[in-house]
Write a protein that holds these residues in place. Structure first.
Motif, PDB file in Angstrom:
ATOM      1  N   ARG A 137       0.829  -1.212   0.000  1.00  0.00           N
ATOM      2  CA  ARG A 137       0.000   0.000   0.000  1.00  0.00           C
ATOM      3  C   ARG A 137       0.867   1.267   0.000  1.00  0.00           C
ATOM      4  N   VAL A 138       1.893   1.297   0.852  1.00  0.00           N
ATOM      5  CA  VAL A 138       2.755   2.490   0.933  1.00  0.00           C
ATOM      6  C   VAL A 138       3.428   2.746  -0.421  1.00  0.00           C
ATOM      7  N   LEU A 139       3.985   1.699  -1.001  1.00  0.00           N
ATOM      8  CA  LEU A 139       4.743   1.880  -2.245  1.00  0.00           C
ATOM      9  C   LEU A 139       3.818   2.233  -3.411  1.00  0.00           C
ATOM     10  N   ALA A 140       2.637   1.601  -3.431  1.00  0.00           N
ATOM     11  CA  ALA A 140       1.689   1.923  -4.511  1.00  0.00           C
ATOM     12  C   ALA A 140       1.258   3.386  -4.419  1.00  0.00           C
ATOM     13  N   ARG A 141       1.155   3.905  -3.190  1.00  0.00           N
ATOM     14  CA  ARG A 141       0.808   5.321  -3.025  1.00  0.00           C
ATOM     15  C   ARG A 141       1.975   6.228  -3.395  1.00  0.00           C
ATOM     16  N   LEU A 142       3.146   5.795  -3.022  1.00  0.00           N
ATOM     17  CA  LEU A 142       4.334   6.615  -3.286  1.00  0.00           C
ATOM     18  C   LEU A 142       4.440   6.957  -4.777  1.00  0.00           C
ATOM     19  N   THR A 182       0.947   2.575  10.862  1.00  0.00           N
ATOM     20  CA  THR A 182       0.529   3.679  11.743  1.00  0.00           C
ATOM     21  C   THR A 182       0.107   4.944  11.002  1.00  0.00           C
ATOM     22  N   LEU A 183       0.787   5.318   9.919  1.00  0.00           N
ATOM     23  CA  LEU A 183       0.469   6.578   9.225  1.00  0.00           C
ATOM     24  C   LEU A 183      -0.238   6.326   7.896  1.00  0.00           C
ATOM     25  N   CYS A 184       0.352   5.459   7.084  1.00  0.00           N
ATOM     26  CA  CYS A 184      -0.194   5.231   5.734  1.00  0.00           C
ATOM     27  C   CYS A 184      -1.246   4.115   5.801  1.00  0.00           C
ATOM     28  N   THR A 185      -2.261   4.361   6.603  1.00  0.00           N
ATOM     29  CA  THR A 185      -3.294   3.357   6.869  1.00  0.00           C
ATOM     30  C   THR A 185      -4.269   3.264   5.680  1.00  0.00           C
ATOM     31  N   ASN A 188      -7.998   7.140   5.471  1.00  0.00           N
ATOM     32  CA  ASN A 188      -7.523   8.376   6.102  1.00  0.00           C
ATOM     33  C   ASN A 188      -6.042   8.337   6.487  1.00  0.00           C
ATOM     34  N   PRO A 189      -5.134   8.173   5.549  1.00  0.00           N
ATOM     35  CA  PRO A 189      -3.707   8.197   5.895  1.00  0.00           C
ATOM     36  C   PRO A 189      -3.321   9.555   6.496  1.00  0.00           C
ATOM     37  N   SER A 190      -2.405   9.516   7.491  1.00  0.00           N
ATOM     38  CA  SER A 190      -1.986  10.739   8.196  1.00  0.00           C
ATOM     39  C   SER A 190      -0.810  11.371   7.452  1.00  0.00           C
ATOM     40  N   CYS A 191      -1.086  11.903   6.279  1.00  0.00           N
ATOM     41  CA  CYS A 191      -0.011  12.415   5.426  1.00  0.00           C
ATOM     42  C   CYS A 191       0.712  13.594   6.079  1.00  0.00           C
ATOM     43  N   GLY A 192       0.004  14.346   6.907  1.00  0.00           N
ATOM     44  CA  GLY A 192       0.617  15.514   7.542  1.00  0.00           C
ATOM     45  C   GLY A 192       1.816  15.135   8.394  1.00  0.00           C
ATOM     46  N   ALA A 193       1.840  13.910   8.952  1.00  0.00           N
ATOM     47  CA  ALA A 193       2.936  13.482   9.821  1.00  0.00           C
ATOM     48  C   ALA A 193       3.932  12.585   9.083  1.00  0.00           C
ATOM     49  N   CYS A 194       3.749  12.417   7.776  1.00  0.00           N
ATOM     50  CA  CYS A 194       4.529  11.403   7.051  1.00  0.00           C
ATOM     51  C   CYS A 194       5.858  11.981   6.526  1.00  0.00           C
ATOM     52  N   PRO A 195       6.970  11.331   6.833  1.00  0.00           N
ATOM     53  CA  PRO A 195       8.265  11.841   6.362  1.00  0.00           C
ATOM     54  C   PRO A 195       8.431  11.751   4.845  1.00  0.00           C
ATOM     55  N   TRP A 196       7.608  10.969   4.157  1.00  0.00           N
ATOM     56  CA  TRP A 196       7.730  10.828   2.706  1.00  0.00           C
ATOM     57  C   TRP A 196       6.743  11.723   1.935  1.00  0.00           C
ATOM     58  N   ARG A 197       6.071  12.610   2.676  1.00  0.00           N
ATOM     59  CA  ARG A 197       5.028  13.422   2.039  1.00  0.00           C
ATOM     60  C   ARG A 197       5.554  14.161   0.801  1.00  0.00           C
ATOM     61  N   GLY A 198       6.747  14.711   0.920  1.00  0.00           N
ATOM     62  CA  GLY A 198       7.296  15.515  -0.181  1.00  0.00           C
ATOM     63  C   GLY A 198       7.612  14.699  -1.431  1.00  0.00           C
ATOM     64  N   HIS A 199       7.661  13.367  -1.293  1.00  0.00           N
ATOM     65  CA  HIS A 199       8.006  12.514  -2.452  1.00  0.00           C
ATOM     66  C   HIS A 199       6.819  11.667  -2.917  1.00  0.00           C
ATOM     67  N   CYS A 200       5.666  11.867  -2.281  1.00  0.00           N
ATOM     68  CA  CYS A 200       4.556  10.919  -2.494  1.00  0.00           C
ATOM     69  C   CYS A 200       3.594  11.409  -3.575  1.00  0.00           C
ATOM     70  N   ALA A 201       3.477  10.622  -4.637  1.00  0.00           N
ATOM     71  CA  ALA A 201       2.614  11.012  -5.758  1.00  0.00           C
ATOM     72  C   ALA A 201       1.134  10.944  -5.378  1.00  0.00           C
ATOM     73  N   ALA A 202       0.773  10.004  -4.501  1.00  0.00           N
ATOM     74  CA  ALA A 202      -0.637   9.919  -4.092  1.00  0.00           C
ATOM     75  C   ALA A 202      -1.012  11.148  -3.283  1.00  0.00           C
ATOM     76  N   TYR A 203      -0.108  11.601  -2.416  1.00  0.00           N
ATOM     77  CA  TYR A 203      -0.370  12.818  -1.634  1.00  0.00           C
ATOM     78  C   TYR A 203      -0.502  14.012  -2.583  1.00  0.00           C
ATOM     79  N   ALA A 204       0.405  14.059  -3.542  1.00  0.00           N
ATOM     80  CA  ALA A 204       0.379  15.172  -4.501  1.00  0.00           C
ATOM     81  C   ALA A 204      -0.919  15.181  -5.316  1.00  0.00           C
ATOM     82  N   ALA A 207      -5.692  13.024  -3.319  1.00  0.00           N
ATOM     83  CA  ALA A 207      -6.610  11.966  -2.861  1.00  0.00           C
ATOM     84  C   ALA A 207      -5.809  10.707  -2.544  1.00  0.00           C
ATOM     85  N   PRO A 208      -4.938  10.761  -1.494  1.00  0.00           N
ATOM     86  CA  PRO A 208      -4.071   9.595  -1.226  1.00  0.00           C
ATOM     87  C   PRO A 208      -4.847   8.316  -0.923  1.00  0.00           C
ATOM     88  N   ALA A 209      -6.032   8.451  -0.296  1.00  0.00           N
ATOM     89  CA  ALA A 209      -6.784   7.244   0.067  1.00  0.00           C
ATOM     90  C   ALA A 209      -7.366   6.535  -1.152  1.00  0.00           C
TER      91      ALA A 209
HETATM   92  S1  SF4 Z   1       2.252  10.947   2.191  1.00  0.00           S
HETATM   93 FE1  SF4 Z   1       0.390   9.921   2.845  1.00  0.00          FE
HETATM   94  S2  SF4 Z   1      -0.095   8.489   1.179  1.00  0.00           S
HETATM   95 FE2  SF4 Z   1       2.020   9.124   0.909  1.00  0.00          FE
HETATM   96  S3  SF4 Z   1       3.238   7.535   1.927  1.00  0.00           S
HETATM   97 FE3  SF4 Z   1       2.902   9.185   3.414  1.00  0.00          FE
HETATM   98  S4  SF4 Z   1       1.042   8.600   4.548  1.00  0.00           S
HETATM   99 FE4  SF4 Z   1       1.142   7.349   2.673  1.00  0.00          FE
END
Ligand code: SF4
Length: 364
Positions: A137-142, A182-185, A188-204, A207-209
């Motif tokens: 799930r994490v990698l598919a979102r990334l 814990t974060l990329c559930t 409702n993934p907690s993207c605000g606390a995620c260290p990979w937010r800046g590199h995540c295409a789903a976040y960008a 609609a990461p969920a």
């Molecule tokens: S930014 Fe959000 S969707 Fe992307 S890896 Fe982090 S928690 Fe998952």
């Protein structure tokens, strides 16, 4: 996973692979919070590879009762015996029977590439990638993959390998699993606390969920199963042990089988008792009716009390059959649905409900 590894993920020293192996197999199809009490009981009963290898399969299955996917327990048991035999063979080591190569773990029953990689990186800090459900799930979102993970496994494995920190594989893989848990559930993934937010295409995408994308859900097949709780004149009930193949192989159950189209349920039970046990029985009142969902089908069990009339029970479709007293039933490992039947029978007979009833409530 902290309980399994003693919270020592920061270091690089080898850890005991045995508790890690057991936990990884339990976690293959079951959530951590469900697994924990089972893992603790297992480690108390079989604290070492040697004790697991020496255990009876009956006791292993009994300890697994309620956790579901029982083939995992049998495979752990077989794997322990396989490792013990390899250790005793020429070139083996009885003091260190644990493989250090991926192939060594893949040779054990029920161990796939991700479980093997997770054990090797967790226990020995070796650089092997992982790809369990959370990591997919994490990698598919990334990468905001346009395909479901099951149809893009090769690419996700390559990504997991590419990202792996070869200097600290244990810490990296654990962090990746923790991120998914814990974060990329799933919701409702907690993207605000995620260290990979800046590199995540789903976040960008905003609609990461919505990732990973899914195939359209398919309707699960539904079957009605007629079950007979057959009692003899001595007050004993008849149970049989399933063949070792399949999802619930080796477990005990009350006899029964699939209802044919248009067949009354009483006729189903009479027919199944005749075909599978070669006995005649009078089918009496209904004891309980319950539904149980597996990953690939939904079943409704319609259970009737029956009185044995004639015929010595034969294991025509099972390993063995046995007459047992109702209070003895908890000494046998049953699937979750049968544990609820036991609870209903105990209530009907005015017996104290025991562990089997508990297992039925908590089963996966
Ligand atoms: S930014 Fe959000 S969707 Fe992307 S890896 Fe982090 S928690 Fe998952």
């Amino acid at each position: 996973m902290v309980c399994v590894h003693g919270g020592r993920f920061g270091g690089t020293e080898p850890l005991d692979p045995y508790p890690i192996w057991v936990a990884e197999v339990m976690l293959q199809q079951t959530q951590l919070q469900v697994v924990l009490p089972y893992w603790r009981r297992w480690m108390a009963a079989f604290p070492s590879l040697e004790l697991l290898a020496a255990a009876e399969e009956h006791d292993v299955l009994l300890l697994w009762q309620g956790l579901g996917y029982y083939a995992r327990a049998r495979r752990l048991h077989q794997g322990a015996r396989q490792l013990r035999e390899a250790a005793a063979a020429p070139g083996g080591s009885t003091t260190d029977p644990w493989p250090r190569a991926l192939e060594g773990w893949l040779a054990l029953p029920g161990i796939g590439r991700s479980t093997a990689g997770s054990i090797l990186s967790s226990a020995f800090d070796l650089p092997h990638p992982i790809l369990d459900g959370n990591v997919k799930r994490v990698l598919a979102r990334l990468i905001a993959s346009p395909r479901p993970p099951a149809r893009q496994l090769k690419g996700l494995w390559q990504l997991s390998e590419l990202l792996l920190d070869p200097q600290r594989p244990r810490a990296f893989n654990q962090a990746l699993m923790d991120l998914g848990a814990t974060l990329c559930t799933p919701r409702n993934p907690s993207c605000g606390a995620c260290p990979w937010r800046g590199h995540c295409a789903a976040y960008a995408s905003g609609a990461p969920a919505a990732y990973p994308v899914k195939d359209a859900p398919r309707e699960l097949p539904f079957q009605v199963i007629g079950v007979g709780v057959v009692r003899n004149g001595a007050g004993e009930v008849l149970i049989d042990q399933r063949l070792n193949e399949g999802l619930l192989g080796g477990l005990w159950e009350f006899p029964g089988g699939k209802q044919e189209p248009g067949e009354p349920i009483v006729a189903t039970i009479e027919r199944e008792l005749r075909e599978e046990l070669a006995i005649e029985a009078e089918v009496g009142e209904e004891l309980i009716s319950l539904e149980h969902a597996y990953s690939h089908k939904r079943l409704r069990f319609v259970v009737h009390l029956c009185t044995w009339l004639s015929g010595e029970p034969q294991p025509l479709a099972s390993q063995q059959v046995r007459w047992v007293r109702p209070e003895q039933l908890e000494e046998f490992p049953f699937p979750a649905a049968n544990a609820r039947i036991i609870a209903a029978l105990q209530a009907r007979l005015g017996l104290e409900p025991g562990r089997a009833a508990h297992a039925g409530r908590s089963a996966a």
